[in-house]
Scaffold this motif. Structure first.
Motif, PDB file in Angstrom:
ATOM      1  N   ALA A 195      11.225   6.468  45.915  1.00 28.10           N
ATOM      2  CA  ALA A 195      11.167   7.189  47.239  1.00 28.10           C
ATOM      3  C   ALA A 195      12.420   7.225  47.730  1.00 28.10           C
ATOM      4  O   ALA A 195      12.822   8.357  48.493  1.00 28.10           O
ATOM      5  N   LEU A 196      13.408   6.386  47.657  1.00 24.36           N
ATOM      6  CA  LEU A 196      14.594   6.437  48.403  1.00 24.36           C
ATOM      7  C   LEU A 196      15.655   7.360  47.510  1.00 24.36           C
ATOM      8  O   LEU A 196      16.152   8.213  48.204  1.00 24.36           O
ATOM      9  N   SER A 197      15.218   7.416  46.231  1.00 23.52           N
ATOM     10  CA  SER A 197      16.164   8.319  45.551  1.00 23.52           C
ATOM     11  C   SER A 197      15.755   9.818  45.967  1.00 23.52           C
ATOM     12  O   SER A 197      16.645  10.784  46.367  1.00 23.52           O
ATOM     13  N   GLU A 198      14.482   9.868  46.019  1.00 27.74           N
ATOM     14  CA  GLU A 198      13.873  11.313  46.518  1.00 27.74           C
ATOM     15  C   GLU A 198      14.595  11.770  47.984  1.00 27.74           C
ATOM     16  O   GLU A 198      15.309  12.780  48.322  1.00 27.74           O
ATOM     17  N   ALA A 199      14.517  10.705  48.935  1.00 26.46           N
ATOM     18  CA  ALA A 199      14.974  10.771  50.172  1.00 26.46           C
ATOM     19  C   ALA A 199      16.414  11.212  50.150  1.00 26.46           C
ATOM     20  O   ALA A 199      17.114  12.027  50.898  1.00 26.46           O
ATOM     21  N   ILE A 200      17.153  10.445  49.336  1.00 22.24           N
ATOM     22  CA  ILE A 200      18.567  10.641  49.332  1.00 22.24           C
ATOM     23  C   ILE A 200      18.805  12.138  48.911  1.00 22.24           C
ATOM     24  O   ILE A 200      19.917  13.036  49.394  1.00 22.24           O
ATOM     25  N   VAL A 201      18.255  12.569  47.716  1.00 18.87           N
ATOM     26  CA  VAL A 201      18.286  14.049  47.226  1.00 18.87           C
ATOM     27  C   VAL A 201      18.002  15.113  48.241  1.00 18.87           C
ATOM     28  O   VAL A 201      18.888  15.985  48.495  1.00 18.87           O
ATOM     29  N   ILE A 202      16.773  14.962  49.080  1.00 17.28           N
ATOM     30  CA  ILE A 202      16.512  15.771  49.919  1.00 17.28           C
ATOM     31  C   ILE A 202      17.456  15.840  51.239  1.00 17.28           C
ATOM     32  O   ILE A 202      17.913  17.014  51.683  1.00 17.28           O
ATOM     33  N   MET A 203      17.877  14.771  51.468  1.00 19.49           N
ATOM     34  CA  MET A 203      19.043  14.694  52.683  1.00 19.49           C
ATOM     35  C   MET A 203      20.307  15.446  52.154  1.00 19.49           C
ATOM     36  O   MET A 203      20.637  16.120  53.077  1.00 19.49           O
ATOM     37  N   ALA A 204      20.672  15.057  51.003  1.00 24.96           N
ATOM     38  CA  ALA A 204      21.958  15.633  50.372  1.00 24.96           C
ATOM     39  C   ALA A 204      21.973  17.202  50.275  1.00 24.96           C
ATOM     40  O   ALA A 204      22.836  17.786  51.035  1.00 24.96           O
ATOM     41  N   HIS A 205      20.804  17.556  49.956  1.00 23.65           N
ATOM     42  CA  HIS A 205      20.555  18.909  49.895  1.00 23.65           C
ATOM     43  C   HIS A 205      20.733  19.733  51.046  1.00 23.65           C
ATOM     44  O   HIS A 205      21.217  20.551  51.299  1.00 23.65           O
ATOM     45  N   LYS A 206      19.981  19.273  52.124  1.00 26.49           N
ATOM     46  CA  LYS A 206      19.955  19.680  53.446  1.00 26.49           C
ATOM     47  C   LYS A 206      21.509  19.893  54.031  1.00 26.49           C
ATOM     48  O   LYS A 206      21.765  20.638  54.763  1.00 26.49           O
ATOM     49  N   TYR A 251      29.883  15.629  46.827  1.00 23.93           N
ATOM     50  CA  TYR A 251      28.774  14.887  45.824  1.00 23.93           C
ATOM     51  C   TYR A 251      28.531  13.722  46.429  1.00 23.93           C
ATOM     52  O   TYR A 251      29.272  12.860  47.028  1.00 23.93           O
ATOM     53  N   LEU A 252      27.216  13.166  46.344  1.00 23.64           N
ATOM     54  CA  LEU A 252      26.649  11.716  46.476  1.00 23.64           C
ATOM     55  C   LEU A 252      26.400  11.277  45.055  1.00 23.64           C
ATOM     56  O   LEU A 252      25.677  11.749  44.262  1.00 23.64           O
ATOM     57  N   LYS A 253      26.972   9.941  44.707  1.00 21.35           N
ATOM     58  CA  LYS A 253      26.681   9.520  43.304  1.00 21.35           C
ATOM     59  C   LYS A 253      25.599   8.079  43.776  1.00 21.35           C
ATOM     60  O   LYS A 253      26.069   7.076  44.400  1.00 21.35           O
ATOM     61  N   ILE A 254      24.353   8.561  43.470  1.00 13.89           N
ATOM     62  CA  ILE A 254      23.486   7.498  43.768  1.00 13.89           C
ATOM     63  C   ILE A 254      23.619   6.103  42.813  1.00 13.89           C
ATOM     64  O   ILE A 254      23.682   6.184  41.600  1.00 13.89           O
ATOM     65  N   ASP A 255      23.700   5.090  43.471  1.00 11.36           N
ATOM     66  CA  ASP A 255      24.236   3.878  42.845  1.00 11.36           C
ATOM     67  C   ASP A 255      23.083   3.349  41.902  1.00 11.36           C
ATOM     68  O   ASP A 255      21.851   3.784  41.835  1.00 11.36           O
ATOM     69  N   GLN A 256      23.721   2.746  40.762  1.00  6.96           N
ATOM     70  CA  GLN A 256      22.750   2.673  39.544  1.00  6.96           C
ATOM     71  C   GLN A 256      21.907   1.543  39.947  1.00  6.96           C
ATOM     72  O   GLN A 256      20.549   1.550  39.306  1.00  6.96           O
ATOM     73  N   SER A 257      21.727   0.652  41.006  1.00  5.45           N
ATOM     74  CA  SER A 257      20.799  -0.192  41.390  1.00  5.45           C
ATOM     75  C   SER A 257      19.269   0.427  41.926  1.00  5.45           C
ATOM     76  O   SER A 257      18.489  -0.178  41.475  1.00  5.45           O
ATOM     77  N   PHE A 258      19.791   1.729  42.125  1.00 10.48           N
ATOM     78  CA  PHE A 258      18.477   2.499  42.662  1.00 10.48           C
ATOM     79  C   PHE A 258      17.689   2.984  41.281  1.00 10.48           C
ATOM     80  O   PHE A 258      16.615   3.261  41.340  1.00 10.48           O
ATOM     81  N   ILE A 296      12.243  14.800  40.995  1.00 13.68           N
ATOM     82  CA  ILE A 296      12.800  14.845  42.538  1.00 13.68           C
ATOM     83  C   ILE A 296      13.898  15.846  42.993  1.00 13.68           C
ATOM     84  O   ILE A 296      14.419  15.861  44.025  1.00 13.68           O
ATOM     85  N   GLY A 297      14.305  16.507  41.981  1.00 17.94           N
ATOM     86  CA  GLY A 297      15.507  17.575  42.161  1.00 17.94           C
ATOM     87  C   GLY A 297      16.855  17.093  42.001  1.00 17.94           C
ATOM     88  O   GLY A 297      17.833  17.723  42.630  1.00 17.94           O
ATOM     89  N   CYS A 298      17.122  15.937  41.541  1.00 18.79           N
ATOM     90  CA  CYS A 298      18.530  15.421  41.324  1.00 18.79           C
ATOM     91  C   CYS A 298      19.147  16.361  40.506  1.00 18.79           C
ATOM     92  O   CYS A 298      18.677  16.859  39.337  1.00 18.79           O
ATOM     93  N   ASP A 299      20.587  16.582  40.782  1.00 19.77           N
ATOM     94  CA  ASP A 299      21.256  17.817  40.137  1.00 19.77           C
ATOM     95  C   ASP A 299      21.974  17.074  38.753  1.00 19.77           C
ATOM     96  O   ASP A 299      21.674  17.838  37.907  1.00 19.77           O
ATOM     97  N   CYS A 300      22.401  16.082  38.769  1.00 19.54           N
ATOM     98  CA  CYS A 300      23.066  15.485  37.720  1.00 19.54           C
ATOM     99  C   CYS A 300      22.785  13.921  37.349  1.00 19.54           C
ATOM    100  O   CYS A 300      22.373  13.370  38.334  1.00 19.54           O
ATOM    101  N   GLY A 301      23.113  13.813  36.194  1.00 17.09           N
ATOM    102  CA  GLY A 301      23.037  12.359  35.487  1.00 17.09           C
ATOM    103  C   GLY A 301      24.079  11.792  34.784  1.00 17.09           C
ATOM    104  O   GLY A 301      24.920  12.785  34.239  1.00 17.09           O
ATOM    105  N   GLN A 302      24.213  10.569  34.994  1.00 17.45           N
ATOM    106  CA  GLN A 302      25.287   9.820  34.217  1.00 17.45           C
ATOM    107  C   GLN A 302      25.045   8.590  33.764  1.00 17.45           C
ATOM    108  O   GLN A 302      24.176   7.750  34.478  1.00 17.45           O
ATOM    109  N   GLY A 303      24.880   8.344  32.340  1.00 16.74           N
ATOM    110  CA  GLY A 303      24.420   7.164  31.963  1.00 16.74           C
ATOM    111  C   GLY A 303      24.462   6.788  30.400  1.00 16.74           C
ATOM    112  O   GLY A 303      24.715   7.937  29.602  1.00 16.74           O
TER     113      GLY A 303
END
Ligand code: C2E
Ligand code: CA
Ligand code: CA
Ligand code: CA
Length: 280
Positions: free
Chosen positions: A218-229, A199-206, A251-258
């Motif tokens: 855009a960065l969050s989406e890029a992270i999701v696309i890269m991670a899934h690939k 798993y990658l956990k995208i930092d809350q600053s994004f 953008i297809g992010c799998d999970c959320g926390q907050g």
């Protein structure tokens, strides 16, 4: 400080001295905190954005200091790392998290994976013993898939052979690995090829300004696309609003926390939350 008079200099010297003293006192207090059961784990749900179901929980440590009240991990974890006490505290965190995971596995259909934060200095210490953690799970008769560990990018970037071996042992045993605070660190992505991460956990600053900052989206989406690939799942941290949640789903992010889903909760309250969230 050039224009500062003697008084100012003395003031700074004194405050530095105070804070060094402060640190020493806190480190000493920490030594007894484990034995005296002053630490507590809180649990924050991690939600599958597609189904809305709670699929995991992150364990977050709290310190009820007898005189100072609640101390934030942001304030004492760095001191625990510096003093080496992080190994003992980390061992306690793991055992406590595993014990609760076992209970929820018995109570709730499908169980729940509990994710434990780790510090680089823990991995780098000889006193940190992976086999002891694994043996503890065996003694509970809890499958390894119910535990995961969160590490930071920094650990992987200058991973010694010893650190690499420890990570591989967790992986081989079936314990999943998440990269915490993804995106804020070094982001030399090559380590993603070398280590088998789940798993990658995208930092809350994004996530904070997702609705207003196009670059963050855009960065969050890029992270999701890269991670899934690469076959990794993505968890967004610090989701506070419906707007952020919807954009993340888009953008297809799998999970959320907050806080949108829940603040970190004491174990009993988390258990009630799980029951109410239809886990039973
Ligand atoms: P982290 O691992 O990045 O944990 C997420 C932090 O964000 C937690 O702070 C959590 O309470 C907070 N948070 C969750 N949702 C939201 C939200 O919607 N908005 C905002 N603004 N914040 C949110 P917490 O519990 O104070 O922990 C701070 C840090 O302390 C953690 O950051 C982690 O690096 C460290 N930490 C906590 N527990 C442990 C532990 O058991 N071991 C180690 N080594 N580090 C720990
Ligand atoms: Ca974390
Ligand atoms: Ca984080
Ligand atoms: Ca962190």
């Amino acid at each position: 400080a050039k224009h500062a008079g003697r008084n100012c200099i003395r003031y700074f010297t004194k405050s530095l001295h105070d804070s060094a003293q402060n640190r020493l006192t806190l480190i000493n207090d920490m030594r007894v905190a484990v034995a005296q059961k002053q630490f507590e784990l809180y649990f924050q749900p991690i939600v599958d954005l597609g189904t809305g179901r709670v699929v995991k929980a992150e364990a977050l440590i709290r310190w009820h200091h007898p005189e100072r009240g609640m101390i934030s991990p942001a304030d004492f974890i760095p001191l625990a790392e510096e003093s080496g006490l992080i190994v003992e505290i980390g061992d306690w965190v793991f055992r406590e998290a595993a014990t609760w995971a076992k209970r929820w596995n018995d109570l709730f259909e499908g169980g729940i994976q509990v994710s434990v934060n780790t510090s680089p200095s823990q991995f780098q210490s000889d006193a940190f013993k992976v086999p002891e953690w694994l043996a503890y799970l065996q003694s509970l008769d809890l499958h390894e898939k119910y535990l995961s560990i969160e590490i930071t990018e920094g650990l992987l970037l200058n991973a010694s052979q010893q650190v690499t071996d420890k990570l591989l042992r967790f992986r081989d045993a079936g314990i999943q690995v998440a990269i915490d605070d993804f995106g804020v660190g070094y982001s030399a992505l090559s380590y993603l090829k070398r280590f088998d991460i789940d798993y990658l956990k995208i930092d809350q600053s994004f996530i904070r300004n997702l609705g207003t900052e196009e670059n963050d989206l855009a960065l969050s989406e890029a992270i999701v696309i890269m991670a899934h690939k690469l076959g990794l799942q993505v968890i967004a941290e610090g989701v506070e609003t419906e707007t952020q949640c919807r954009l993340l789903l888009d953008i297809g992010c799998d999970c959320g926390q907050g806080y949108l889903f829940s603040r970190p909760l004491p174990a009993e309250a988390f258990e009630t939350f799980l029951g109410g969230a239809g886990k039973a």
